[in-house]
Design a protein around this motif. Structure first.
Motif, short mmCIF file in Angstrom:
data_model
loop_
_atom_site.label_atom_id
_atom_site.label_comp_id
_atom_site.label_asym_id
_atom_site.label_seq_id
_atom_site.Cartn_x
_atom_site.Cartn_y
_atom_site.Cartn_z
N CYS A 1 43.93 71.37 17.30
CA CYS A 1 43.17 70.50 16.41
C CYS A 1 42.54 71.31 15.28
N THR A 2 42.00 72.47 15.62
CA THR A 2 41.41 73.36 14.62
C THR A 2 42.46 73.82 13.63
N ASP A 3 43.63 74.24 14.13
CA ASP A 3 44.71 74.71 13.25
C ASP A 3 45.16 73.60 12.30
N ILE A 4 45.29 72.40 12.80
CA ILE A 4 45.76 71.29 11.96
C ILE A 4 44.72 70.92 10.92
N ALA A 5 43.45 70.85 11.31
CA ALA A 5 42.40 70.54 10.34
C ALA A 5 42.35 71.60 9.25
N ASN A 6 42.39 72.86 9.62
CA ASN A 6 42.37 73.94 8.62
C ASN A 6 43.62 73.91 7.76
N PHE A 7 44.78 73.63 8.35
CA PHE A 7 46.02 73.53 7.58
C PHE A 7 45.91 72.43 6.52
N LEU A 8 45.39 71.27 6.92
CA LEU A 8 45.26 70.18 5.95
C LEU A 8 44.27 70.52 4.85
N LYS A 9 43.19 71.22 5.20
CA LYS A 9 42.22 71.62 4.17
C LYS A 9 42.85 72.57 3.16
N ARG A 10 43.75 73.45 3.61
CA ARG A 10 44.36 74.45 2.73
C ARG A 10 45.61 73.96 2.01
N ASN A 11 46.33 73.00 2.60
CA ASN A 11 47.66 72.65 2.09
C ASN A 11 47.83 71.19 1.70
N PHE A 12 46.73 70.51 1.39
CA PHE A 12 46.81 69.09 1.08
C PHE A 12 47.68 68.78 -0.13
N ALA A 13 47.88 69.74 -1.02
CA ALA A 13 48.68 69.51 -2.22
C ALA A 13 50.15 69.25 -1.88
N TYR A 14 50.59 69.60 -0.67
CA TYR A 14 51.98 69.44 -0.28
C TYR A 14 52.29 68.09 0.37
N VAL A 15 51.29 67.25 0.53
CA VAL A 15 51.53 65.90 1.06
C VAL A 15 52.22 65.09 -0.03
N GLU A 16 53.39 64.54 0.29
CA GLU A 16 54.16 63.78 -0.69
C GLU A 16 53.85 62.30 -0.59
N GLY A 17 53.74 61.64 -1.75
CA GLY A 17 53.52 60.20 -1.78
C GLY A 17 52.10 59.79 -2.12
N VAL A 18 51.16 60.73 -2.01
CA VAL A 18 49.78 60.49 -2.41
C VAL A 18 49.27 61.75 -3.09
N ASN A 19 48.35 61.57 -4.01
CA ASN A 19 47.74 62.70 -4.71
C ASN A 19 46.39 63.01 -4.08
#
Length: 116
Positions: A64-82
């Motif tokens: 859970c910690t890894d995923i939360a930190n990953f999303l905080k660092r890499n949100f620009a790579y989510v496709e379909g939403v800005n």
């Protein structure tokens, strides 16, 4: 501008990025899903829950910690939403699923985004 739920695009990025996690799903984890598992779901306009399950409480908390930190660092790579910001809204809490007695961990994230 049409409303877009960011849950599915976020789950797709996580599935592509965490190949060692056999079950990453939007909205729900089915009973009997292969562990470790992660579910991401919207619980408000900009509030999302990340919940992980595992055979071990430590592994669930770490994932859970890894995923939360990953999303905080890499949100620009989510496709379909800005997505323009991701912040932890709560600490990451360990717990047990009441139905399956499986260790899990969860947190809420604020994910601010514009629809495409």
């Amino acid at each position: 501008m049409d409303y877009v739920d960011a849950t599915i695009p976020i789950a797709k990025l996580l599935a592509a990025s965490f190949a060692d996690v056999p079950t990453i799903r939007p909205y729900t984890i089915e009973s009997g899903a292969k562990l470790p598992a992660c579910v991401v779901k919207s619980v408000g306009r900009t509030t999302f829950q990340v919940l992980t399950r595992s055979d071990s409480d430590i592994q669930a908390l770490d994932l859970c910690t890894d995923i939360a930190n990953f999303l905080k660092r890499n949100f620009a790579y989510v496709e379909g939403v800005n997505i323009f910001d991701v912040q932890l809204q709560t600490p990451i809490y360990p717990s047990r699923n009441q139905d399956t007695d499986t260790p899990e961990a969860w947190c809420y994230l604020t994910i601010d985004y514009f629809e495409n």
